[in-house]
Write an enzyme that holds these catalytic residues in place. Structure first.
Site, short mmCIF file in Angstrom:
data_model
loop_
_atom_site.label_atom_id
_atom_site.label_comp_id
_atom_site.label_asym_id
_atom_site.label_seq_id
_atom_site.Cartn_x
_atom_site.Cartn_y
_atom_site.Cartn_z
N CYS A 72 1.02 -0.80 0.63
CA CYS A 72 0.16 0.19 0.16
C CYS A 72 0.67 1.27 0.45
CB CYS A 72 -0.83 0.43 1.41
SG CYS A 72 -1.95 -1.41 1.27
N1 NAD Z 1 -2.31 -5.60 0.83
C1 NAD Z 1 -3.13 -4.92 1.50
O1 NAD Z 1 -2.83 -5.16 2.78
C2 NAD Z 1 -4.23 -4.42 1.20
C3 NAD Z 1 -4.85 -3.60 2.04
C4 NAD Z 1 -5.97 -2.72 1.44
C5 NAD Z 1 -6.03 -2.65 -0.29
N2 NAD Z 1 -4.96 -3.38 -0.70
C6 NAD Z 1 -5.22 -3.23 -2.19
O2 NAD Z 1 -6.03 -4.46 -2.57
C7 NAD Z 1 -5.54 -4.98 -3.81
C8 NAD Z 1 -5.50 -6.68 -3.65
O3 NAD Z 1 -4.14 -6.63 -3.05
P1 NAD Z 1 -3.48 -7.97 -2.61
O4 NAD Z 1 -2.47 -7.90 -1.27
O5 NAD Z 1 -4.87 -8.89 -2.09
O6 NAD Z 1 -3.22 -8.75 -3.73
P2 NAD Z 1 -2.37 -10.17 -3.66
O7 NAD Z 1 -1.48 -10.07 -4.55
O8 NAD Z 1 -2.29 -10.57 -2.27
O9 NAD Z 1 -3.85 -10.91 -4.65
C9 NAD Z 1 -4.33 -10.79 -5.61
C10 NAD Z 1 -4.66 -12.01 -6.79
O10 NAD Z 1 -5.80 -11.28 -7.28
C11 NAD Z 1 -4.91 -12.70 -8.49
N3 NAD Z 1 -5.16 -11.96 -9.93
C12 NAD Z 1 -4.30 -11.52 -9.98
N4 NAD Z 1 -5.16 -11.50 -11.46
C13 NAD Z 1 -6.60 -11.67 -11.68
C14 NAD Z 1 -7.20 -11.96 -12.11
N5 NAD Z 1 -7.36 -11.15 -13.62
N6 NAD Z 1 -8.16 -12.90 -11.87
C15 NAD Z 1 -8.95 -13.16 -11.03
N7 NAD Z 1 -7.06 -12.99 -10.19
C16 NAD Z 1 -6.47 -12.74 -10.20
C17 NAD Z 1 -3.78 -13.51 -8.19
O11 NAD Z 1 -3.13 -14.60 -8.73
C18 NAD Z 1 -3.88 -12.71 -6.28
O12 NAD Z 1 -3.73 -13.96 -5.72
C19 NAD Z 1 -4.63 -4.17 -4.24
O13 NAD Z 1 -5.62 -2.93 -5.23
C20 NAD Z 1 -4.61 -3.78 -2.88
O14 NAD Z 1 -3.69 -2.79 -3.19
C21 NAD Z 1 -3.74 -4.69 -0.09
#
Ligand code: NAD
Length: 424
Positions: free
Chosen positions: A262
């Site tokens: 983030c």
């Molecule tokens: N990790 C955090 O603490 C956090 C907190 C708040 C917001 N976010 C936001 O949430 C979003 C996701 O983050 P995350 O940390 O969960 O990411 P992550 O990388 O842990 O997980 C994302 C998942 O999406 C899958 N993916 C990618 N493209 C895809 C598609 N087209 N169809 C289906 N699955 C697909 C990937 O294989 C992966 O498993 C981002 O925008 C991030 O900025 C993350």
């Protein structure tokens, strides 16, 4: 599938906890992820996310939770939540390719009356200007009329035992007011409090405001930490004292740099949007400059500490303690430990690392040797650099065992007067 069913697209740090919470709230939940490694291991009962245990997966599997990488197995869900990554492109701008792909998936399985919620962090206008037209084109239905579309920022804080999905207020903003109604009704079943934003744009801005606020304030204390060291002021003590003020001050702490998915990334989404107006977002750019210089500052301080003890960094055995971006979790994304290790190595240091959460660690194309036994690793090292104060570390014991110790988290010294220990 019935219309009450939920599809979570993207089963990472955000999507998996949401899927678990939705299943426990009585929904039939399907998780869709393009990674077969992830869906297969979840179906085999193994979690890859810190805050979700294998027991949680077993529990929700018994409630009907299932995962797939095959779109044809999705059915027609009543609620679709998109939780895919929003990284930076090579030019450091937004890379919305996963959001676009997930939107197409959603469009193909979307039926009349469904709710689509985008949770991936992105710049204001994405839901309205990017997701909405693509979704409408793929499904042939109209947002706000045939189906609902909202943005709802994820506020998950990995490793936070006090605040999880249920008790952290959930913000939702709809592309129309009736869309927001649908989202309030859905999220109201899985979260204690739902907060309604004026529209999707304000909801998108909420997340970026929260993260930019942290980014800028961390940069502020990082900059202050650098000159306080030269002025002989203990900034940690000043922060401790300032934090006793019951109003108007929130403590932020210096550190070796910012990490995670983030803080180092999201503010770029906002500065990209501001730049489309023809001017820069100066606060964010300054914060980025300061925070990204911290790893080099840590290395300079390491060299200074060795030098004060008649040692050169070149040839010194340096042990890095804790290499994840955050305490008590295994997530290494954007961890400042990487640039620090890289710079230490390029200045001739001989590196080892110790981290109970990281079994193997690669910096550049080379593996860093892992210290299995902390006591002997501390004894062997000319210098120990504490990068992440995991709770399992006995900090007083580490301070006594280390020959020289640089504490980048301000957790060891305080009133401790052990020679050879320096706080960054
Ligand atoms: N990790 C955090 O603490 C956090 C907190 C708040 C917001 N976010 C936001 O949430 C979003 C996701 O983050 P995350 O940390 O969960 O990411 P992550 O990388 O842990 O997980 C994302 C998942 O999406 C899958 N993916 C990618 N493209 C895809 C598609 N087209 N169809 C289906 N699955 C697909 C990937 O294989 C992966 O498993 C981002 O925008 C991030 O900025 C993350």
């Amino acid at each position: 599938m019935s219309s009450a069913d939920v599809l979570v697209i993207g089963l990472g740090y955000v999507g998996l906890p949401l899927a678990v919470q939705a299943a426990r709230s009585g929904f039939q939940v399907t998780g869709y992820d393009t990674s077969t490694r992830i869906t297969e291991s979840l179906m085999a009962g193994r979690s890859h996310v810190d805050d979700v245990t294998d027991a949680d997966i077993a529990d929700v599997r018994s409630l009907g939770f299932r995962c797939t990488s095959d779109e044809s197995q999705i059915g027609s869900p009543g609620v679709i939540v998109i939780c895919v990554p929003t990284p930076l492109s090579e030019a450091d701008g937004p890379d919305l390719s996963a959001v676009l792909a997930a939107t197409c998936t959603a469009g193909r399985v979307l039926g009349p009356g469904a709710l689509v919620s985008l949770e991936s962090t992105t710049y204001p206008g994405t839901t309205d200007e990017v997701v909405r037209p693509l979704l409408e084109k793929v499904c042939g239905l109209q947002a706000g009329v045939d189906f609902s579309l909202v943005f709802s920022p994820e506020r998950i804080d990995p490793g936070n035992a006090q605040y999880g999905l249920r008790n952290t207020p959930k913000v939702v903003g709809g592309v129309t007011s009736s869309c927001a109604d649908a989202a309030v009704s859905f999220y109201g079943k899985i979260c204690d409090q739902v907060v309604r934003a004026k529209s999707a744009r304000e909801a998108e801005m909420t997340k970026l405001l929260e993260n930019t606020y942290r980014h800028v304030n961390i940069a502020l204390v990082n900059e202050i930490a650098i000159f306080c060291h030269e002025l002989g002021v203990d900034l940690w003590d000043a922060i401790r004292c300032a934090a006793t003020k019951p109003f108007g001050f929130q403590p932020f702490y210096p550190g070796p740099g910012v990490g995670g998915h983030c803080i180092p990334i999201d503010p770029n989404y906002l500065s990209y949007k501001v730049r489309t107006l023809g001017y820069p977002f100066r606060f964010v750019e300054l914060a980025q400059e300061i925070n990204s210089r911290m790893p080099a500052y840590v290395v300079d301080r390491a060299a200074e500490l060795l030098n004060q003890n008649a040692r050169a960094l070149n040839g010194a055995r340096v042990l890095l303690l804790g290499v994840t971006y955050k305490r008590d979790i295994a997530d290494q994304r954007e961890t400042p430990a990487q640039p620090i290790a890289h710079k230490l190595r390029s200045r001739g240091a001989l590196l080892t690392y110790h981290d109970p959460y990281v079994a193997e660690w690669q910096v550049g194309d080379r593996t860093v040797a892992r210290a299995e036994d902390l006591e002997s690793a501390l004894a062997d090292a000319d210098l120990v650099v504490l990068l992440q104060a995991h709770t399992c570390y006995d900090l007083g014991w580490i301070a006594r065992k280390a020959r020289l110790l640089l504490d980048t988290r301000g957790v060891i010294s305080g009133d401790l007067t052990t020679p050879g220990v320096q706080v960054m």
